[in-house]
Motif scaffolding. Structure first.
Motif, PDB file in Angstrom:
ATOM      1  N   THR A 390       0.758  -1.038   0.082  1.00  0.00           N
ATOM      2  CA  THR A 390       0.119   0.010   0.216  1.00  0.00           C
ATOM      3  C   THR A 390       0.644   1.201  -0.132  1.00  0.00           C
ATOM      4  OG1 THR A 390      -1.939   1.664   0.848  1.00  0.00           O
ATOM      5  CG2 THR A 390      -0.230   0.332   2.622  1.00  0.00           C
ATOM      6  N   ASN A 391       0.307   2.389  -0.561  1.00  0.00           N
ATOM      7  CA  ASN A 391       0.842   3.560  -0.624  1.00  0.00           C
ATOM      8  C   ASN A 391       0.222   4.590   0.602  1.00  0.00           C
ATOM      9  OD1 ASN A 391      -0.971   3.861  -1.770  1.00  0.00           O
ATOM     10  ND2 ASN A 391      -0.587   5.560  -3.366  1.00  0.00           N
ATOM     11  N   LEU A 392      -0.609   4.300   0.734  1.00  0.00           N
ATOM     12  CA  LEU A 392      -1.394   4.470   2.158  1.00  0.00           C
ATOM     13  C   LEU A 392      -0.885   4.913   3.413  1.00  0.00           C
ATOM     14  CD1 LEU A 392      -5.368   3.864   1.254  1.00  0.00           C
ATOM     15  CD2 LEU A 392      -3.483   6.296   0.837  1.00  0.00           C
ATOM     16  N   ASP A 393      -0.657   5.413   4.772  1.00  0.00           N
ATOM     17  CA  ASP A 393      -0.609   5.138   5.591  1.00  0.00           C
ATOM     18  C   ASP A 393      -1.540   4.759   6.465  1.00  0.00           C
ATOM     19  OD1 ASP A 393      -0.075   5.096   8.698  1.00  0.00           O
ATOM     20  OD2 ASP A 393       0.667   7.150   8.790  1.00  0.00           O
ATOM     21  N   LEU A 394      -1.682   2.918   7.095  1.00  0.00           N
ATOM     22  CA  LEU A 394      -2.468   2.314   7.635  1.00  0.00           C
ATOM     23  C   LEU A 394      -3.153   2.570   8.958  1.00  0.00           C
ATOM     24  CD1 LEU A 394      -1.890  -1.180   5.572  1.00  0.00           C
ATOM     25  CD2 LEU A 394      -3.560   0.630   4.978  1.00  0.00           C
ATOM     26  N   LYS A 395      -1.491   2.925   9.707  1.00  0.00           N
ATOM     27  CA  LYS A 395      -2.244   3.687  10.744  1.00  0.00           C
ATOM     28  C   LYS A 395      -3.211   4.722  10.880  1.00  0.00           C
ATOM     29  CE  LYS A 395       2.074   1.758  12.886  1.00  0.00           C
ATOM     30  NZ  LYS A 395       3.316   2.788  14.128  1.00  0.00           N
ATOM     31  N   ALA A 396      -2.619   5.783  10.111  1.00  0.00           N
ATOM     32  CA  ALA A 396      -3.561   6.375  10.090  1.00  0.00           C
ATOM     33  C   ALA A 396      -5.231   5.951   9.049  1.00  0.00           C
ATOM     34  CB  ALA A 396      -3.018   7.909   9.028  1.00  0.00           C
ATOM     35  N   GLU A 397      -5.029   5.690   8.372  1.00  0.00           N
ATOM     36  CA  GLU A 397      -6.397   4.792   8.084  1.00  0.00           C
ATOM     37  C   GLU A 397      -7.125   4.396   9.302  1.00  0.00           C
ATOM     38  OE1 GLU A 397      -7.797   4.945   4.557  1.00  0.00           O
ATOM     39  OE2 GLU A 397      -5.875   6.652   4.746  1.00  0.00           O
ATOM     40  N   VAL A 398      -6.559   3.290  10.031  1.00  0.00           N
ATOM     41  CA  VAL A 398      -7.232   2.975  11.239  1.00  0.00           C
ATOM     42  C   VAL A 398      -8.025   4.032  12.256  1.00  0.00           C
ATOM     43  CG1 VAL A 398      -6.465   1.412  13.130  1.00  0.00           C
ATOM     44  CG2 VAL A 398      -5.947   0.624  10.930  1.00  0.00           C
ATOM     45  N   ARG A 399      -6.960   4.962  12.071  1.00  0.00           N
ATOM     46  CA  ARG A 399      -7.337   5.684  13.603  1.00  0.00           C
ATOM     47  C   ARG A 399      -9.269   6.540  12.500  1.00  0.00           C
ATOM     48  NH1 ARG A 399      -2.070   6.594  14.058  1.00  0.00           N
ATOM     49  NH2 ARG A 399      -1.737   8.520  12.466  1.00  0.00           N
ATOM     50  N   ALA A 400      -8.565   6.807  11.330  1.00  0.00           N
ATOM     51  CA  ALA A 400     -10.193   7.731  10.740  1.00  0.00           C
ATOM     52  C   ALA A 400     -10.568   6.436  10.059  1.00  0.00           C
ATOM     53  CB  ALA A 400      -9.643   8.220   8.755  1.00  0.00           C
ATOM     54  N   GLY A 401     -10.442   4.408  11.129  1.00  0.00           N
ATOM     55  CA  GLY A 401     -12.444   4.052  10.840  1.00  0.00           C
ATOM     56  C   GLY A 401     -12.024   3.196   9.479  1.00  0.00           C
ATOM     57  N   ARG A 402     -10.986   3.735   8.524  1.00  0.00           N
ATOM     58  CA  ARG A 402     -11.435   3.597   6.900  1.00  0.00           C
ATOM     59  C   ARG A 402     -11.263   1.810   6.645  1.00  0.00           C
ATOM     60  NH1 ARG A 402     -10.759   8.609   5.984  1.00  0.00           N
ATOM     61  NH2 ARG A 402      -8.219   8.386   5.959  1.00  0.00           N
ATOM     62  N   PHE A 403      -9.528   1.248   8.023  1.00  0.00           N
ATOM     63  CA  PHE A 403      -9.334   0.150   7.986  1.00  0.00           C
ATOM     64  C   PHE A 403      -9.435  -0.478   9.449  1.00  0.00           C
ATOM     65  CE2 PHE A 403      -5.309  -2.425   7.119  1.00  0.00           C
ATOM     66  CZ  PHE A 403      -5.564  -3.029   5.902  1.00  0.00           C
ATOM     67  N   ARG A 404      -9.481  -2.070   9.563  1.00  0.00           N
ATOM     68  CA  ARG A 404      -9.642  -2.612  11.106  1.00  0.00           C
ATOM     69  C   ARG A 404      -8.500  -2.787  11.288  1.00  0.00           C
ATOM     70  NH1 ARG A 404     -14.254  -6.903  10.992  1.00  0.00           N
ATOM     71  NH2 ARG A 404     -12.877  -7.408  12.839  1.00  0.00           N
ATOM     72  N   GLU A 405      -8.059  -2.427  12.607  1.00  0.00           N
ATOM     73  CA  GLU A 405      -6.642  -2.362  13.665  1.00  0.00           C
ATOM     74  C   GLU A 405      -6.586  -3.814  13.591  1.00  0.00           C
ATOM     75  OE1 GLU A 405      -5.331  -0.912  17.905  1.00  0.00           O
ATOM     76  OE2 GLU A 405      -7.335  -0.866  17.186  1.00  0.00           O
ATOM     77  N   ASP A 406      -7.235  -4.640  13.663  1.00  0.00           N
ATOM     78  CA  ASP A 406      -6.726  -6.238  13.491  1.00  0.00           C
ATOM     79  C   ASP A 406      -6.685  -6.673  12.328  1.00  0.00           C
ATOM     80  OD1 ASP A 406      -9.286  -6.266  12.454  1.00  0.00           O
ATOM     81  OD2 ASP A 406     -10.142  -7.622  13.669  1.00  0.00           O
ATOM     82  N   LEU A 407      -6.565  -6.643  11.291  1.00  0.00           N
ATOM     83  CA  LEU A 407      -6.491  -6.858   9.759  1.00  0.00           C
ATOM     84  C   LEU A 407      -4.886  -6.087   9.929  1.00  0.00           C
ATOM     85  CD1 LEU A 407      -6.211  -8.122   7.548  1.00  0.00           C
ATOM     86  CD2 LEU A 407      -7.737  -6.699   6.746  1.00  0.00           C
ATOM     87  N   PHE A 408      -5.361  -4.885  10.164  1.00  0.00           N
ATOM     88  CA  PHE A 408      -3.436  -3.970  10.014  1.00  0.00           C
ATOM     89  C   PHE A 408      -1.769  -4.949  10.614  1.00  0.00           C
ATOM     90  CE2 PHE A 408      -0.822  -1.195  12.156  1.00  0.00           C
ATOM     91  CZ  PHE A 408       0.351  -0.790  11.469  1.00  0.00           C
TER      92      PHE A 408
END
Length: 608
Positions: A390-408
């Protein structure tokens, strides 16, 4: 073809190129001006690079520790790559420092810096270069090599050359300077009993046995290092040879590139989930394919999925498959990507934009190693290694609710950050040459190389699209280039891209020059003018003092001449201080503008 004979041999075979350089040595004052010592801060700077002084004995200890702990082959590779990195950075400095100099004077920055940094004294034996045609031949003598001294002090005289770091420096410097991989080889060395060291350099493809030395520039054996697409001398473009440039071939010599290669080697023989992070176009999929190629799963499928290219309502069926009758249009059962990749590697690109529903099912597949097709009740076990990118910051996506924390956390088992190309510019000349050869063969173009200004532009351009953008630019340049010609700036930059470059104008003599040269010229002209005016005033005062003294009057005294000199100097200085504004100059002198114009006319001074 140039010969590799020592200097005592006849120089036949060294055909002069249009940019052949001579053996004159430019002054190093410009280099010394870039060297700054700040002892109060504990810093030394060479231009914008921080430097440090280090005892040669300390380098000797480091060298011995590396050899004893890693073995001589790995130690040599590490030191060679260190030198290559240093040389590549100095080549960038050379282009900034002497942008308007002749090619030989610009190139001389490297040998002069090598001496200034206390490594070795460099004597040019012979050299020719034609950057646009990609031709280079160089032969140098090294004297008083510090690397030789520390090695001989520890190990004594041997049978193999040992100036590993300096060979890397010469190769890195010349490769970046030429815009294509150039390899130097040490043919004589003080560590073998010679009076001095002698090196010879030419493009990688022109060494029949280049692999013997190129391998030391590869951090890992699966990397192609400086060059891909076969060994040996450059042949005429052949579309069939384009197949030699496989999509999973990786080239590079930078520290960032080598760090990623080391990470791949560490994780390759495991089944751990790998998450590639980095900007778009940095080569994440190529590294993922390389990871699969060097893993025990290499003989099994590698299945790539671009999550961004699949509609949200089809992600599930694409990943896990569909059972017949699951929905309208499902007329047959179909395997998903997990099943197709069974036993091999599944690469999930752009994982950051996957919808939350699909994320939940992906999490179960990763945890339980089992899937269910859409519309099916049967559970299927799969043996798949998942690699994501990914080219996204997944931690930021988790904080924004767009990506599951457990999947991260399930994906983030072994993260690998791939640095952008602007942070590993040593790789740019290597990639330029790689893509040039690839697309010349594919499009049946006989392209010789890049012009000097094209190389300058590519090295100073930020490349926001990274390797993908560079690849597209080189392909475009190959297509637009003239037959048997070199790629120029106008064939690379056609979409309004901006890069750091000098602008040009006319100097006082009507010659075209770069802006920085114009500013220097203007400052020099202003200083010269002030010197002339001050000199005229001093001469007039000297003559007046001589007249007023008790000595005999000077025989060459002339009232008109003295008065004229003083008046001219004062008028010109007043106009210069007023930036050419005659009214302001007249006010400074306490006269009217018309009176000033009248006086200027009497002195033959024209105004615009």
């Amino acid at each position: 073809m140039p010969t590799d004979a020592p200097a005592s041999a006849p120089s036949r075979g060294w055909t002069p190129g249009e940019n052949q350089v001579d053996d004159s040595t430019p002054d190093i004052d410009d280099l010394l001006a870039r060297l700054h010592f700040a002892p109060a801060e504990g810093r030394i700077w060479l231009d914008d690079q921080r430097m440090q002084l280090i005892h040669t004995s300390a380098m000797g200890v480091l060298r011995r520790e590396l050899i004893e702990s890693l073995g001589i082959e790995r130690a040599r590779g590490l030191l060679t790559r260190m030198g290559y990195n240093s040389g590549a950075h100095d080549a960038e400095l050379a282009r900034r420092l002497r942008p308007q100099a002749a090619v030989g004077d610009m190139f001389a920055v490297g040998p002069q810096l090598h001496a200034l940094e206390g490594m070795v004294k460099v004597d040019l034996v012979r050299q020719e270069m034609d950057i646009a045609r990609g031709q280079y031949r160089g032969e140098f003598i090294w004297r008083h090599s510090s690397e030789d001294e520390v090695h001989v002090h520890t190990y004594g005289i041997g049978v193999e050359p040992v100036c590993w770091m300096q060979i890397g420096y010469a190769s890195g410097y010349t490769s970046v300077f030429m815009g294509r991989p150039v390899l130097f080889r040490e043919v004589e060395c003080r560590a073998t009993g010679s009076d001095h060291c002698r090196i010879i350099g030419k493009p990688v493809e022109e060494w029949d046995d280049a692999e013997d030395d190129v391998r030391y520039l590869r951090a890992q054996s699966f990397s192609s290092g400086l060059s891909t697409g076969g060994r040996g001398r450059r042949a005429a473009p052949n579309p069939e040879t384009a197949a030699m440039f496989a999509d999973d071939e990786i080239v590079g010599v930078s520290t960032g590139f080598n760090a990623v290669c080391h990470m791949l080697r560490c994780v390759a023989d495991t089944d751990a989930t790998v998450l590639f992070l980095g900007e778009s176009g940095v080569g994440k999929e190529v590294f993922a394919r390389t990871l699969h190629r060097i893993s025990p799963r290499a003989d099994k499928p590698f299945i790539a999925v671009n999550c961004a290219a699949i509609p949200e309502n089809l992600v599930e069926s694409e990943l896990f498959g569909v059972e017949k009758g699951a929905f309208t249009g499902a007329t047959a059962s179909r395997e998903g990507r997990f099943e197709r990749a069974n036993g091999g590697t599944l690469f999930l690109d752009e994982i950051g934009i996957m919808n939350l529903t699909a994320q939940g099912k992906l999490l179960r597949a990763l945890q339980e190693r089992e899937i269910e097709r859409v519309g099916d009740t049967r559970v299927r076990h799969v043996n798949v290694r998942v690699v994501a990118a990914t080219n996204l910051d997944l931690k930021a996506e988790v904080r924004a609710g767009r990506f599951r924390e457990d999947l991260f956390y399930r994906l983030n088992v072994f993260p690998v950050k791939v640095p952008p190309l602007r942070e590993r510019r040593e790789d740019i000349p290597v990639l330029m040459n790689h893509f040039l050869r690839k697309f010349s063969a594919r499009h049946r173009r006989d392209v010789t190389g890049f012009t000097p200004r094209a190389i300058n532009a590519l090295l100073s351009y930020e490349l926001p699209g990274n390797i993908r953008e560079l690849e597209n630019m080189i392909e475009r340049g190959v297509i637009l280039s003239q037959h048997s010609g070199a790629i120029d700036v106008g064939q690379l930059f056609v979409s309004g891209e901006r890069w750091d470059t000098a602008t040009f104008g006319l100097d006082r003599d009507g010659h075209v020059a770069a802006d920085d040269a114009l500013q220097d010229s203007a400052r020099k002209a202003g200083a010269d003018c002030a010197d002339r005016e001050a000199g005229a005033v001093r001469d007039a005062i000297r003559r007046i003092e001589a007249l007023l003294s008790e000595d005999d009057a000077p025989h060459d005294f002339s009232l008109d001449k003295v008065a004229g000199s003083l008046e001219r100097a004062l008028l010109e200085r007043a106009i210069a201080k007023a930036d050419g504004n005659l009214s302001a100059a007249a006010r400074t002198l306490g006269i009217t503008r018309s009176r000033l114009v009248y006086r200027l006319g009497n002195l033959g001074i024209t105004t615009s």
